[in-house]
Design a protein around this motif. Structure first.
Motif, mmCIF file in Angstrom:
data_model
loop_
_atom_site.group_PDB
_atom_site.id
_atom_site.type_symbol
_atom_site.label_atom_id
_atom_site.label_comp_id
_atom_site.label_asym_id
_atom_site.label_seq_id
_atom_site.Cartn_x
_atom_site.Cartn_y
_atom_site.Cartn_z
ATOM 1 N N GLY A 145 0.917 -1.099 -0.662
ATOM 2 C CA GLY A 145 0.003 -0.253 0.356
ATOM 3 C C GLY A 145 1.298 1.099 -0.284
ATOM 4 N N PRO A 146 0.347 2.242 -0.241
ATOM 5 C CA PRO A 146 0.525 3.607 -0.052
ATOM 6 C C PRO A 146 2.186 3.947 1.347
ATOM 7 C CG PRO A 146 -1.512 4.242 -0.341
ATOM 8 C CD PRO A 146 -1.163 2.076 0.264
ATOM 9 N N TYR A 147 3.308 3.796 0.621
ATOM 10 C CA TYR A 147 4.139 3.904 1.604
ATOM 11 C C TYR A 147 4.524 5.529 2.470
ATOM 12 C CZ TYR A 147 9.245 4.362 3.269
ATOM 13 O OH TYR A 147 10.040 4.914 4.655
ATOM 14 N N ARG A 148 3.712 6.651 2.272
ATOM 15 C CA ARG A 148 3.332 7.380 2.984
ATOM 16 C C ARG A 148 2.274 7.100 4.339
ATOM 17 N NH1 ARG A 148 5.089 11.251 -1.141
ATOM 18 N NH2 ARG A 148 6.764 12.267 -0.707
ATOM 19 N N ASP A 149 1.697 6.369 3.592
ATOM 20 C CA ASP A 149 0.645 6.241 5.250
ATOM 21 C C ASP A 149 1.297 5.036 5.847
ATOM 22 O OD1 ASP A 149 -1.489 7.786 3.414
ATOM 23 O OD2 ASP A 149 -2.976 6.167 2.443
ATOM 24 N N HIS A 150 2.292 4.214 5.314
ATOM 25 C CA HIS A 150 1.967 2.998 6.305
ATOM 26 C C HIS A 150 3.582 4.161 7.185
ATOM 27 C CE1 HIS A 150 0.631 0.199 3.379
ATOM 28 N NE2 HIS A 150 -0.211 0.397 4.573
ATOM 29 N N VAL A 151 3.889 4.736 6.500
ATOM 30 C CA VAL A 151 5.125 5.569 7.854
ATOM 31 C C VAL A 151 4.275 6.010 9.012
ATOM 32 C CG1 VAL A 151 6.286 6.874 7.722
ATOM 33 C CG2 VAL A 151 7.004 5.909 5.682
ATOM 34 N N ALA A 152 2.757 6.404 8.234
ATOM 35 C CA ALA A 152 2.652 7.379 9.845
ATOM 36 C C ALA A 152 1.931 6.245 10.353
ATOM 37 C CB ALA A 152 1.613 8.038 9.132
ATOM 38 N N GLN A 153 1.352 4.804 9.960
ATOM 39 C CA GLN A 153 1.115 3.834 11.083
ATOM 40 C C GLN A 153 2.508 2.800 11.257
ATOM 41 O OE1 GLN A 153 -1.334 1.724 7.844
ATOM 42 N NE2 GLN A 153 -2.330 3.999 7.217
ATOM 43 N N ALA A 154 3.257 3.283 11.333
ATOM 44 C CA ALA A 154 4.575 2.482 11.910
ATOM 45 C C ALA A 154 3.779 2.093 13.773
ATOM 46 C CB ALA A 154 5.469 3.020 11.560
ATOM 47 N N THR A 155 4.448 0.900 14.123
ATOM 48 C CA THR A 155 4.245 0.625 15.239
ATOM 49 C C THR A 155 5.510 1.324 16.776
ATOM 50 O OG1 THR A 155 4.267 -1.435 14.651
ATOM 51 C CG2 THR A 155 4.230 -1.458 16.737
ATOM 52 N N ARG A 156 4.574 1.613 16.844
ATOM 53 C CA ARG A 156 5.084 2.727 18.261
ATOM 54 C C ARG A 156 6.278 2.313 18.549
ATOM 55 N NH1 ARG A 156 1.749 7.851 19.231
ATOM 56 N NH2 ARG A 156 1.491 8.312 16.651
ATOM 57 N N TRP A 157 7.115 2.851 20.015
ATOM 58 C CA TRP A 157 8.142 2.234 19.967
ATOM 59 C C TRP A 157 8.162 2.345 21.341
ATOM 60 C CZ3 TRP A 157 12.632 -0.051 18.427
ATOM 61 C CH2 TRP A 157 13.102 0.823 16.735
ATOM 62 N N SER A 158 7.155 2.423 22.364
ATOM 63 C CA SER A 158 6.794 2.074 23.391
ATOM 64 C C SER A 158 6.429 0.787 23.328
ATOM 65 C CB SER A 158 5.944 2.968 23.610
ATOM 66 O OG SER A 158 4.007 3.223 23.012
ATOM 67 N N VAL A 159 5.291 0.261 22.301
ATOM 68 C CA VAL A 159 5.048 -1.158 21.995
ATOM 69 C C VAL A 159 6.799 -2.182 21.743
ATOM 70 C CG1 VAL A 159 3.826 -2.455 19.809
ATOM 71 C CG2 VAL A 159 2.751 -0.680 20.927
ATOM 72 N N ILE A 160 7.366 -1.563 20.701
ATOM 73 C CA ILE A 160 8.021 -2.444 20.911
ATOM 74 C C ILE A 160 9.302 -2.796 21.399
ATOM 75 C CG2 ILE A 160 10.906 -2.655 19.463
ATOM 76 C CD1 ILE A 160 9.385 -1.116 17.346
ATOM 77 N N ALA A 161 8.950 -1.732 22.903
ATOM 78 C CA ALA A 161 9.280 -1.908 24.266
ATOM 79 C C ALA A 161 9.712 -2.876 25.496
ATOM 80 C CB ALA A 161 9.872 -0.350 25.295
ATOM 81 N N GLU A 162 7.643 -2.874 24.916
ATOM 82 C CA GLU A 162 7.155 -4.233 25.848
ATOM 83 C C GLU A 162 7.093 -4.809 25.178
ATOM 84 O OE1 GLU A 162 2.261 -4.033 27.320
ATOM 85 O OE2 GLU A 162 3.021 -2.419 27.034
ATOM 86 N N HIS A 163 7.060 -5.301 24.267
ATOM 87 C CA HIS A 163 6.752 -6.628 23.174
ATOM 88 C C HIS A 163 7.955 -7.244 22.601
ATOM 89 C CE1 HIS A 163 2.459 -6.247 24.580
ATOM 90 N NE2 HIS A 163 1.680 -5.183 24.213
ATOM 91 N N SER A 164 8.234 -6.622 21.650
ATOM 92 C CA SER A 164 10.059 -7.067 21.432
ATOM 93 C C SER A 164 10.917 -7.534 21.568
ATOM 94 C CB SER A 164 10.029 -5.979 19.886
ATOM 95 O OG SER A 164 9.800 -5.390 19.270
ATOM 96 N N ASP A 165 10.981 -8.722 21.503
ATOM 97 C CA ASP A 165 13.063 -9.583 21.925
ATOM 98 C C ASP A 165 13.479 -8.858 21.174
ATOM 99 O OD1 ASP A 165 11.102 -10.928 23.255
ATOM 100 O OD2 ASP A 165 10.916 -12.525 22.073
ATOM 101 N N LEU A 166 13.542 -9.478 19.621
ATOM 102 C CA LEU A 166 15.325 -8.396 18.677
ATOM 103 C C LEU A 166 14.289 -7.479 17.468
ATOM 104 C CD1 LEU A 166 17.830 -9.692 17.883
ATOM 105 C CD2 LEU A 166 16.657 -11.432 16.470
ATOM 106 N N VAL A 167 15.573 -6.536 17.484
ATOM 107 C CA VAL A 167 14.692 -5.941 16.022
ATOM 108 C C VAL A 167 15.974 -6.272 15.145
ATOM 109 C CG1 VAL A 167 15.336 -3.326 15.772
ATOM 110 C CG2 VAL A 167 14.007 -4.414 17.616
ATOM 111 N N VAL A 168 16.324 -6.216 14.607
ATOM 112 C CA VAL A 168 17.061 -6.599 12.743
ATOM 113 C C VAL A 168 17.223 -5.528 12.160
ATOM 114 C CG1 VAL A 168 17.753 -7.926 11.630
ATOM 115 C CG2 VAL A 168 16.692 -9.299 13.523
ATOM 116 N N MET A 169 17.634 -4.725 12.090
ATOM 117 C CA MET A 169 17.921 -3.468 10.911
ATOM 118 C C MET A 169 18.994 -3.761 10.229
ATOM 119 S SD MET A 169 18.494 -1.179 14.682
ATOM 120 C CE MET A 169 20.579 -1.599 15.332
ATOM 121 N N PHE A 170 18.381 -3.221 8.957
ATOM 122 C CA PHE A 170 18.965 -3.651 7.548
ATOM 123 C C PHE A 170 19.607 -2.204 7.439
ATOM 124 C CE2 PHE A 170 17.214 -7.926 7.746
ATOM 125 C CZ PHE A 170 18.310 -8.448 7.068
#
Length: 756
Positions: free
Chosen positions: A150-175
């Motif tokens: 879908g439209p990239y600009r829309d999806h940037v605005a909809q990106a998962t918040r870092w507060s959610v990542i802090a609570e739920h993620s185990d691993l962030v793989v950054m290319f």
């Protein structure tokens, strides 16, 4: 108070002169870029009076040599008469399709004095113009992603918040990592820099980070990220190797692939090598990327057994075949089956600015209406040189064949193509082609020096406005703190005077001066705020007050959560409504450089005996792009007046280079001087040269050597693919040597020569 793309600031004046811009007290991690403002606006490079290139003035349109001729300062009446006459001549002889308004750039963070909106409104009142389309930052994503998700600009605005990542993620793989220097800026502005604290919260919660970038510092030290540096341009191969490991170890989420995606059967055949006989396994990927196969196998297993989010930096796509790592990011995330889960899935563009994943605006602010452009022609922004050099030539773009217009007049406002564009020696040749080039500028940048008519304009701190970021939840008052120096003017007033000369004053102004327009735009903003349950003060109270913080519209959002919950009720805006890992539409274009699914294609510019080092370039920490390069903070980080280039100790020692040396960097396209920084935080075989040093060609030197360290004298002007025609400047190779001659002075921050 003032607003900028790198943060709010408190302006200090003395004797009608800005002497400093201090950090806003409520910003937890203010950018130091504000330290450039006072010294740049008061610097010797400031454009103080209208100026006309002597060759154009003496010989008529097209006369002389842009970039080399002297300038003649003229009165405003003379300058505007010349502009009005030239606009009329070109339109009468060639039509509005011969006018090109570049106007690509960030310019002011203010909503009223937005350079592009002002110029485009004016030209639309004159019958329209040819425009550019896309951007240099993430053009491949703008064209490719609508086919896949879908439209990239829309999806940037909809990106998962870092507060959610802090609570739920185990691993962030950054290319491509997630460079902190990028997260100090945001288009339209940022009132509070949140990224550092949000990433620190992830680290505190035990989230692990893996940095897949040739630059170790592309992940801040506080993240304690594992550094796995791939060879430049090999990210797609690494992702394919990870995908192969998931397949052969039985770690794919087949249920997710069946329900939410289409085309994986075609992708699977490619990964396993069933059609071409080349399995894209970890050993294959390791041989290409330099990352050990056993580490890729282990990482794939770790990703499958953890709540994992994959990030892909925008810079990864600015390389040969840059669409492929974007498509492969989505493919890899889909194979893990975590898209739409809290802390899982993927996002392309984390770290490209200060706000993605941190905050969003609750509503759009008012803006100056641009009107309707009667000319329907455009050119992809990375093809400007080709457009000027090859009028009438045909090219492919987004599945269609298009034709370059025949441009006779170029008008640039609020941007610097001699920073953004690739292969500057080619761009210099291209800039000789138009009959007339007009530039609005604060300073004598390279773009101004390559113009025929230069109009001096007011800086953001010299006019009244308000800041309202495109992805920030704040409104920032921007009162005028001092008057513009010399004869610099507010751009709206320039266009109003031109419109009067051209008989379109009523159409352009609608009976309003700039103060009336400012109040009208604020009233529009108040109306929009009320629709979202927010009450804003009247204009006078706002302008005299502090930063206004607005509610966060979606503090805990998870990207594609609704789609995952019910793909029938919440389909994606793709042909199938699902994630298209194989696109029949793209396959139908039959392009040889972008196939129907993510594919590995090696970079066109490979290291050789002649040019053995991969050139990397990126956003500096000392300025935004090339803005205010002559400011005190920017100058403080240069080496002997030149932009730093980072070299691995092994590469430096082999060339007899030590910290602080002036070095020469070159390839077949150009050469430049830079200051050496020797560091083991870069992959051996690479050289990293910051972007944004004002282009400073020496016309007496070989290849018009740049004295200052601008990497775009070295980058190629090929595109990512014929699908998006995005810039591929990160795929370039160079040689570096210690400079042994008399080191020339840098002249980029001086004004040009003036003639009587």
């Amino acid at each position: 108070m003032t607003a900028s793309h790198w943060g709010a600031g408190v302006v200090e004046t003395h004797a009608d002169r800005i002497v400093a811009v201090h950090p806003h007290p409520d910003d937890p991690h203010p950018s130091l870029i504000n330290q450039n403002i006072a010294s740049s606006l008061n610097g010797r490079a400031r454009v103080l009076r209208p100026a006309v290139r002597s060759g154009w003035l003496e010989n008529g349109p097209g006369g002389g040599t842009r970039g080399e001729d002297s300038f003649v300062e003229v009165s405003w009446d003379r300058a505007l008469d010349l502009v009005a006459a030239e606009l009329t001549r070109v339109r009468d002889l060639h039509g509005n399709g011969a006018l090109f308004a570049g106007s690509y750039g960030w310019s002011s963070a203010g909503r009223v004095h937005h350079a592009q909106s002002q110029l485009k409104r004016f030209l639309n009142c004159q019958g329209g113009f040819v425009r550019s389309k896309g951007n240099y930052s993430y053009n491949a994503a703008l064209v490719l992603m609508p086919y896949i998700v879908g439209p990239y600009r829309d999806h940037v605005a909809q990106a998962t918040r870092w507060s959610v990542i802090a609570e739920h993620s185990d691993l962030v793989v950054m290319f491509g990592g997630m460079a902190g220097r990028n997260t100090q800026v945001s288009d339209g502005g940022v009132a509070r820099h949140r990224m550092r604290d949000n990433l620190a919260a992830c680290h505190t919660q035990g989230v692990r980070f893996v940095n897949l970038s040739p630059m170790k510092r592309d992940a801040d030290a506080e993240l304690d990220a594992e550094w796995l540096p791939p060879r430049p341009g090999t990210d797609t191969a690494v992702m394919l190797g990870l995908a192969h490991s998931l397949l052969v170890q039985g770690l794919c989420d087949r249920d997710f692939l069946d329900r939410y995606t289409i085309g994986f059967n075609r992708v699977e055949r490619y990964i396993l090598g069933r059609d071409d006989g080349v399995p894209k396994d970890a050993q294959w990927a390791g041989d290409i990327s330099g990352i050990p196969a056993e580490r890729l196998i282990a990482l794939a297993r770790d990703m499958a057994h953890s709540r994992t989010i994959i990030t892909c930096a925008a810079g990864v796509q600015r390389a040969d075949f840059g669409e492929q790592p974007l498509w492969m990011t989505v493919t890899l995330a889909a194979m893990l089956g975590q898209i739409g889960l809290p802390g899982g899935g993927y996002t392309i563009g984390y770290g490209v600015n200060a706000n993605i994943g941190n905050i969003e605006r609750p509503f759009r602010s008012g803006t100056l209406p641009q009107g309707t452009n009667a000319v329907d022609k455009f050119v992809p922004v990375a093809m400007i040189s080709d457009m000027l050099l090859n009028p009438g030539a045909r090219y492919d773009y987004d599945g269609a064949q298009r034709q370059f217009p025949d441009i006779r007049l170029v008008w640039w406002a609020g941007g610097n193509p001699f920073h953004h564009h690739q292969d500057l020696n080619k761009l210099r040749r291209a800039f000789q082609k138009p009959e007339t080039v007009i530039v609005n500028e604060l300073n004598w940048t390279a773009t101004a020096r390559h113009a025929d008519i230069v109009l001096p304009v007011a800086a953001p701190q010299e006019r009244t406005d308000f800041g309202a970021g495109k992805s920030d939840n704040a409104l920032v008052p921007m009162p005028a703190h001092v008057a513009p120096p010399g004869e610099a003017r507010i751009e709206y007033d320039i266009y109003a005077d031109l419109s009067a000369r051209l008989g379109t004053a009523d159409h352009f102004t609608e009976g309003r001066d700039i103060e009336a327009w400012t109040r009208e735009i604020w009233t529009t903003t108040q109306t929009e705020a009320r629709r979202h349950g927010v009450s804003l003060p009247d204009w006078e109270a706002f302008l005299a007050g502090d930063v206004l913080t607005l509610p966060d519209p979606s503090a805990n959002q998870v990207f594609l959560a609704d789609f995952r919950a019910d793909p029938v009720a919440h389909p994606l805006p793709t042909p199938s409504g699902r994630i298209e890992l194989f696109s029949h539409a793209i396959a139908g274009f039959a392009l040889n450089d972008c196939h129907g699914h993510a594919s590995w294609m090696p970079p066109r510019d490979q290291p050789s005996a002649l040019y053995p080092l991969n050139l990397l370039s990126g956003q500096p920490g000392t300025r935004l792009h090339s803005q205010l390069d002559n400011g005190a903070f920017s100058l403080s980080r240069k080496i002997r007046g030149r932009e730093p280039v980072i070299l691995h100790p092994g590469d430096a020692a082999a060339r007899g280079i030590v910290d602080g040396d002036v070095v020469e960097i070159w390839n077949a396209r150009g050469r430049c001087l830079a200051g050496a920084v020797v560091s083991d935080a870069i992959l051996q075989g690479c050289a990293f040269l910051w972007t944004g040093a004002w282009y400073d060609p020496d016309f007496d030197a070989e290849q018009h050597r740049d004295r200052h360290g601008n990497p775009n004298v070295l980058t190629h002007d090929l595109r990512t693919s014929s699908l998006s025609q995005g810039p591929a400047a990160h795929s370039a190779t160079v040689q570096v040597a210690r400079f042994e001659g008399v080191v020339p002075d840098v002249l980029a921050h001086d004004p040009p020569r003036f003639s009587p």
